[in-house]
Write a protein that holds these residues in place. Structure first.
Motif, PDB file in Angstrom:
ATOM      1  N   LEU A   1       4.993   1.064   8.158  1.00  0.00           N
ATOM      2  CA  LEU A   1       5.396  -0.220   9.014  1.00  0.00           C
ATOM      3  C   LEU A   1       4.523  -0.479   9.772  1.00  0.00           C
TER       4      LEU A   1
ATOM      5  N   ILE B   1      10.588  -8.178   8.135  1.00  0.00           N
ATOM      6  CA  ILE B   1      10.623  -6.938   7.880  1.00  0.00           C
ATOM      7  C   ILE B   1      11.143  -6.491   6.493  1.00  0.00           C
TER       8      ILE B   1
ATOM      9  N   VAL C   1       9.028  -4.924   3.401  1.00  0.00           N
ATOM     10  CA  VAL C   1       9.402  -3.812   2.934  1.00  0.00           C
ATOM     11  C   VAL C   1       9.479  -3.893   1.153  1.00  0.00           C
TER      12      VAL C   1
ATOM     13  N   ALA D   1      12.315   2.682   6.726  1.00  0.00           N
ATOM     14  CA  ALA D   1      12.379   1.321   7.138  1.00  0.00           C
ATOM     15  C   ALA D   1      13.918   1.019   7.648  1.00  0.00           C
TER      16      ALA D   1
END
Lengths: 295, 502, 331
Positions: free
Chosen positions: C89, C282, C286, C302
């Protein structure tokens, strides 16, 4: 009616009408596309006034009516049962939490809130429900997991209770000798009809639109809800168009994938019944509860 | 205070969890015992077999299952519980089943997921079982292909037998070829296509001569001159390159192809929104918005595609057929560790590959009910039955063992298709890295970053939608920053390691 | 009148006051108070039990984020790997972009949705004819019922280069050149909030509207008698009285600020690479990163990261609310 009130009426009507138009235009496009001729969309693009109309998309769905009708039945059952139980549990949980004097009240509220942020994920949830409770391929799989009591609804209802039920009303009930349960059922609930209708509506929509549970816990198609069937068709398209392993092999099947108009028709078929059911809830969303009258 | 509260929650959850786990343990123990005590007379074992379906679950699945069980019970004393799962939910479903230890004996896994499943230990090793029970399987495969399905020199999966190689070529409706006087014999390589597009555009300026071969695919997805080594992150040009892995996106050939595509795009040869189009290639061609596409080729493709598109199609190959690991292990069968009886599972797999009766049932259903033989080895729907009302219109023969194991072909396809496939597979060139599979686990951080960068640039570059002079250098530098070189290095290392064992 | 009674009650039940009493009396009093609350605990029980099973029991799965998951060893038996699953991440050049996009979009959504929905709810409350109230309300809710996948089809019908209504009909009418919407990142910071507002305004309106319905009519009657204008009534009565609901909704949205609507950011822009600068968040990052790897450890990591950041932000926001008004705080 005073001049001011009239002016406000006008302003409100104009604003709300324009917002309504903004909201409904894409929906109209959805309906019109679903009855447009496939070829005219492909050749001339989407339009509010298509060159020719066609019932083909709905005929395609009509051919599967046996399955669809059954699925509607399951959806209605699940929605009614789930919403009733869920609403009851939510109200029962939210009411004590709304009492500022409840011992450990803040702690319980925190417990509810915490579930909104953290979850163990799909795998452990599935594990718990299939290995401990064994609800795979049962109708309960559509009702119980995730949807029954939602932390958001609980907190929302709690805030509503705190906001609209004056302590004085409850205190006077207590002085009259009513127990907490009676106070809850005979005073709190009748005063909270708009709240219950709101949360009930949110729960109904959740149940109606849910396909996740079916996707995860059902492999038996005879238990599919309407959204399971519709979504199966849509997710299949998504999957096949984004996944080269299968796409290469399944050419023959891809050619049978529903076209744009069918996809639109599917959406219409999924939404219409709930729009029809909506006025039922609106009956309870009424203005002008005067709490003073209870006093 | 709040910390204390949270501790309490944690404690409670653990408590419940422990009870849950103990319960589970005790059940597995008891099943072990029951298995042990049955040594004398073997009970019939029920195999659970999960596979994806590409449409609604056929309503006569149970009938077919019963017919299969009659045979399998007699042959290997096992029955099978078919568990069809719709494709959109498939990956998620079997992952959940595996992680929560549900009984599962046979599992269909696709290329994309197979490596993860093996490295996470979810599939049984099959070498001994294959040795013992797999003669029928071995007979179907050319040895090099069955070998290519190995991971770390061991069998974990049995691929299905269909086309084991792929060539690339142009698919175009015959009417355009005839009407516009296109001489396809002039077309032998990628850049010759310009002539075809030119002819089409000249005669019909409204049409986009070239469309992608599917929603979300680029043009170069179906035109390769390299072994993608699984994912096109680090490739082997010309299927050999002396096993030196290179960055495809930095190669001269790649740039040349992009330049050509860009030129075509600007000339109006490629549809305007090729990168984001949502209409299938079939709809595009039927509606006359597009004229041709570049696609993978296999025997009988023109007939197949003609049925699919609803018009007569012509196929012109542009490359020779090559076999890479990816072609071989497209769709495979594995035996998950949750199987309680891997031996029976293997025996059933072998039966599926070798027993004509079972293959017929799985591929086409029950004779007389779902199909009838119209001429020798050619079958069709019985009277009054068609694809929309048949109780078993699965059409997934390429997923159950040997695609031609039933000995039948469907009406409209060439009756000697089986031989054509055999010949195709036997004459295809083999990539030097055939059998190599890359394990991305050691470089997974770089892998996620690089996957994102590729997603960002590939489609628009490989459809000609953006100018490669400007965008390609940006793409390459972002790949570098994301760590593509680390992945390539790791791939090279694994490839060398693999080669040393060959 | 009501105010004084409320004060009295609070006085009697204030735990701080009980603390000052001598020990024996305190214990006795505690038992007595507790007895009084038994019915409440009975009410709480079924709902809490459900949350315990449905939400808390599976939370053992959070450990997957810290493990190298292996099927043979199972969730609890797999090896611990510390924060390794989290690395991906942060070890990326896109970390800044996806965090910025996620925060900016969600922050903007919170403000935009709340302001518009409160406005619409207030206007709805002004309408006298019940028929129109119901009509407007029903129409505004319709988009909320449409799933994001279908929304993405509709957006495509509007924006597609070749077959979209905007390019085919509307822009030519205005004498403008067609625009490649799915190739131009600069339009999306406007398109996405509009779609989001369109889709969720009905949901928020219903909530705020029913909050307004709960307001005692007497307040308005008194205000009208005092000669307060509508605008003053809205400012002095409606908004303050529904502010607990607004605050709660905002707090909950802040808790999910690191999560984003996957459908809105992935399906609606058709996963078009050229738009990533303004559409990558995000969740989509992911998803794209793990599509090939399918690593559930990294996926859990995540999720854990998104939750924990939201959690911290809510705690801070809640603290601020608490400072101002104890009753409005969540806990």
């Amino acid at each position: 009616m005073t001049k001011e009130t009239r002016r406000w009426q006008w302003i409100s009507h104009i604003c709300l009408a324009s917002i309504s138009i903004f909201c409904i235009i894409p929906f109209l496009l959805l309906i019109i596309s679903s009855i447009s001729d496939e070829m005219s969309i492909l050749q001339n693009g989407y339009s509010f006034l298509p060159e020719s109309f066609s019932r083909d998309a709905y005929l395609y769905l009509w051919e599967q009516r046996g399955q669809l009708i059954r699925a509607y039945g399951i959806t209605i059952f699940v929605t009614v049962v789930g919403t009733s139980i869920g609403l009851a549990l939510t109200a029962l949980l939210a009411y004590p939490l709304s009492r500022k004097d409840l011992p450990l009240g803040k702690f319980f509220t925190f417990l509810v809130f915490f579930t909104l942020l953290f979850n163990g994920g799909l795998v452990p949830t599935y594990y718990v429900y299939t290995q401990i409770f064994d609800i795979k391929n049962t109708i309960w799989a559509l009702i119980i997991p995730v949807l029954l009591v939602n932390g958001f609804n609980v907190l929302l209802m709690r805030t509503f209770f705190m906001n609209t039920i004056p302590d004085a009303v409850l205190e006077s009930a207590r002085i009259d000798g009513a127990g907490e349960f009676r106070a809850f059922f005979s005073i709190v609930l009748p005063l909270s009809l708009p709240i219950l209708a709101t949360i009930g509506l949110l729960q109904t929509i959740m149940y109606w639109n849910d396909w996740m549970n079916g996707l995860i816990y059902l492999t038996d198609p005879s238990l599919y809800s309407i959204q399971n069937i519709l979504n199966r068709i849509l997710t299949d398209i998504q999957f096949l168009t984004s996944n080269s392993d299968y796409a290469a092999q399944s050419g023959k099947t891809i050619s049978q994938l529903p076209s744009a108009t069918i996809r639109m028709a599917i959406a219409v078929v999924g939404i219409l019944p709930i729009i029809v059911a909506y006025p039922f809830f609106q009956k309870y969303l009424v203005k002008g509860i005067t709490i003073g009258s209870v006093k | 205070m709040k910390y204390f509260n949270r501790l309490k929650v944690l404690f409670l959850a653990t408590l419940l969890l422990v009870t849950a786990c103990t319960k589970n343990e005790s059940t597995t123990n008891s099943s072990d015992q029951s298995e042990g005590s049955n040594n004398g007379k073997e009970e019939t074992y029920e195999l659970v077999m999960a596979f994806p379906v590409f449409g609604p679950v056929p309503k006569d699945m149970d009938k077919v299952e019963a017919a299969i069980n009659k045979i399998s019970k007699e042959k290997i004393n096992a029955t099978v519980d078919l568990e069809p799962i719709s494709i959109g939910a498939y990956d998620q479903q079997y992952n959940l089943m595996l992680t929560s230890n549900e009984k599962l004996d046979l599992l269909m896994v696709s290329f994309r997921t197979v490596d993860g499943l093996i490295s996470k230990g979810s599939l049984h090793e099959l070498d001994d079982l294959l040795e013992k029970y797999g003669d029928g399987i071995k007979q179907v495969f050319e040895p090099e292909y069955l070998n290519a399905a190995k991971h770390n020199n061991k069998h974990f999966i049995i691929p299905n037998y269909n086309e084991m190689a792929e060539s690339n070529g142009l698919l175009i409706p015959k009417k355009y070829v005839d009407d516009y006087g296109i001489d396809l014999s002039k077309v032998t390589e990628f850049k010759d296509l310009e002539y075809v597009f030119e002819q089409i555009k000249k005669n019909n300026s409204d049409i986009a001569p070239l469309v992608p071969a599917g929603v979300g695919f680029s043009i170069l997805d179906h035109y390769r001159w390299y072994d993608s080594l699984g994912d096109s992150i680090g490739v082997l040009p010309n299927y050999d390159n002396d096993l030196q892995v290179v960055n495809l996106y930095e190669t001269h050939e790649y740039e040349e192809h992009l330049n050509l595509l860009r030129k075509w795009y600007e000339a109006g040869y490629i549809m305007k929104d090729a990168a984001t189009n949502q209409d299938s290639q079939i709809d595009l061609l039927k509606s006359g918005r597009g004229a041709a596409l570049i696609s993978g080729m296999k025997p009988g493709i023109a007939e197949d595609e003609s049925i699919k598109f609803g018009m007569e199609m012509v196929a012109t190959p542009l490359t020779e057929a090559y076999s890479t690991t990816r072609n071989v292990v497209g769709l495979n069968w594995g035996i998950p560790i949750t199987s309680e009886n891997p031996e029976k599972a293997m025996q059933f797999l072998d039966l599926m590959f070798s027993n004509e009766e079972i293959a017929r049932l799985l591929h086409w259903g029950i004779e007389g009910e779902h199909y009838v033989e119209v001429s020798e080895n050619v079958i069709d729907y019985p009277e009054g039955v068609d694809g929309s009302n048949s109780g078993y219109a699965l059409n997934q023969n390429w997923m159950f063992g040997n695609q031609f194991g039933s000995g039948y072909v469907w009406n409209g396809t060439s009756p000697k298709l089986a031989q054509d496939y055999k010949e195709f597979n036997q004459t295809a060139h083999l990539s030097k890295a055939l059998g190599f599979t890359f394990n991305a686990e050691p470089v997974r951080n770089e892998y996620t970053a690089v996957s994102n960068v590729i997603d960002q640039y590939k489609l628009s570059l490989e459809t000609g939608s953006v100018d490669p002079d400007e965008v390609l250098p940006e793409f390459i530098s972002k790949l570098k920053a994301a760590g593509i070189d680390t992945i390539i290095k790791e791939k090279q290392k694994q490839l060398d390691e693999w080669a040393s064992h060959q | 009148m009501a105010e004084t009674i409320r004060k009295d009650l609070e006085y009697e039940n204030d735990p701080n006051l009980v603390h000052n009493a001598p020990t024996k009396v305190r214990v006795k009093k505690k038992i007595r108070t507790f007895k009084r609350y038994i019915p409440f605990f009975i009410m709480l029980a079924p709902g809490l039990l459900y949350l315990l099973i449905n939400n808390y029991l599976p939370m053992f799965g959070l450990v997957i984020a810290f493990k190298d998951f292996n099927f043979v060893k199972g969730i609890l038996g797999s090896e611990w790997v510390g924060f390794k699953n989290f690395e991906f991440l942060f070890k990326t050049q896109d970390a800044f972009i996806i965090t910025r996009n996620t925060l900016l979009y969600n922050g903007f959504f919170i403000v935009l949705n709340t302001v518009s929905a409160v406005g619409v709810a207030i206007l709805l409350n002004e309408i006298r004819k019940v028929f129109f109230v119901r009509l407007y309300q029903s129409i505004i809710l319709i988009p909320f019922l449409i799933s994001m996948v279908v929304v993405s089809y509709l957006v495509y019908a509007g924006l597609s280069v070749e077959s979209g209504i905007l390019n085919n009909t509307i822009l030519p009418l205005l004498g403008l050149e067609p625009i490649s919407w799915y190739m131009e990142p600069k339009y999306w910071p406007f398109i996405l909030p509009i779609i989001n507002l369109w889709k969720s305004i009905g949901f928020f309106t219903i909530i705020f509207f029913s909050a307004i319905l709960g307001i005692d009519k007497e307040y308005y009657e008194a205000a009208t008698l005092d000669g307060a204008s509508k605008w003053q009534q809205i400012k002095k009565i409606t908004i303050p009285l529904i502010s607990p609901v607004i605050i709660m909704m905002t707090l909950l949205s802040i808790g999910r600020i690191f999560y984003s609507d996957f459908g809105l950011f992935y399906q609606v822009p058709l996963n078009s690479g050229m738009l990533y600068d303004t559409t990558n968040v995000i969740d989509t990052y992911v998803y794209r990163g793990l599509l090939q790897l399918g690593d559930i450890g990294m996926a859990s990591a995540a999720g854990f990261y998104q939750s924990i950041v939201g959690f911290i932000l809510v705690l801070i926001a809640n603290l601020i609310v608490r400072k101002r008004s104890k009753d409005n705080a969540l806990f």
